[in-house]
Design a protein around this motif. Sequence first.
Motif, PDB file in Angstrom:
ATOM      1  N   SER A 198       0.979  -1.231   0.010  1.00 22.11           N
ATOM      2  CA  SER A 198       0.007  -0.001   0.083  1.00 22.11           C
ATOM      3  C   SER A 198       0.857   1.278   0.066  1.00 22.11           C
ATOM      4  N   ALA A 212      -2.577   6.895   5.465  1.00 26.99           N
ATOM      5  CA  ALA A 212      -3.026   5.574   6.220  1.00 26.99           C
ATOM      6  C   ALA A 212      -3.713   5.870   7.311  1.00 26.99           C
ATOM      7  N   SER A 218      -7.333   1.411   5.760  1.00 27.70           N
ATOM      8  CA  SER A 218      -6.132   1.137   5.205  1.00 27.70           C
ATOM      9  C   SER A 218      -5.435  -0.125   5.832  1.00 27.70           C
TER      10      SER A 218
END
Length: 287
Positions: A198, A212, A218
């Motif tokens: 990510s 995040a 997330s």
Amino acid sequence: MIEGAGATRGRAVIMTGRRRLGNSRLVQEFCDRSRVPYVVFQATRGRNAVAERADFTGALAQSALPGAELVAGLQAADWNQALRSMAVAVPDDVPSIAVIDEVPWLVEQDPEFEGALQTVWDRHLSAKPVLLILVGSDMPMMEALQSYGRPFFGRAAKTTVRPLHLGDVQAMTGLDAADAVDALLITGTGGFPEIVQSWRPGVGRADFLHEAVANPLSPLLVAGELSLWLESQPFGRREYDALARDVLAVPCAGLDTPLVPVSRSGVGGSLPLAAHWGSEDLVRAWQ
């Protein structure tokens, strides 16, 4: 993949690694690429053993194993019978793979599972060209399965899924050496590939953390919540289920290693929040 003749043609492997390392994804990918018939069953923690056995035989019946239709509609009275149905579904003359994921949860549900597994392996499965993979993230329990005196002792090889290396993290994030070390620490000492994936290449640590914490879904926050939830389970308190997000959301300005009081849950003391996440950056992200 599986060779040999005689009484023992099958192979058993105990596969373990830290939770959220991608153990289940890795074994599924292996099965998909193997080009042999397989079945993957994943246990559910805290489930009724009767329902779990029904899902197990259901997974066998819906698999691509040659004998799948022979076990369709079977209602297993115990794990010995359920595992014998796997031996029926597994072919005698071609290689196949059988995966049982989250084995520790099956042991928690029914203490007879280990003995049944040993019996069916010795009498039925080991004589077939099958690769039996037993997967679990509870590393102490998976170690115990192989210890002397336990039913499956001496019957399986062991493989451990390791966290990502620093070089892997640097390659995935596109950061220089110093920043890659920070990224390794922020993403759980490199342990969580989903978090590293990510991280958009080239994005600095502060920007990554801001992004995040702004997204409740997330991977960084989900992993943190799950870790706190799992740590709370030994206390047996349902209040902890909703506490994880609250703990992560508390502003902790001015502390190098933030500590969050958890007296609301009924347990004294405090929880370390960001000791391995680059705590100063995490605090600034919350501000």
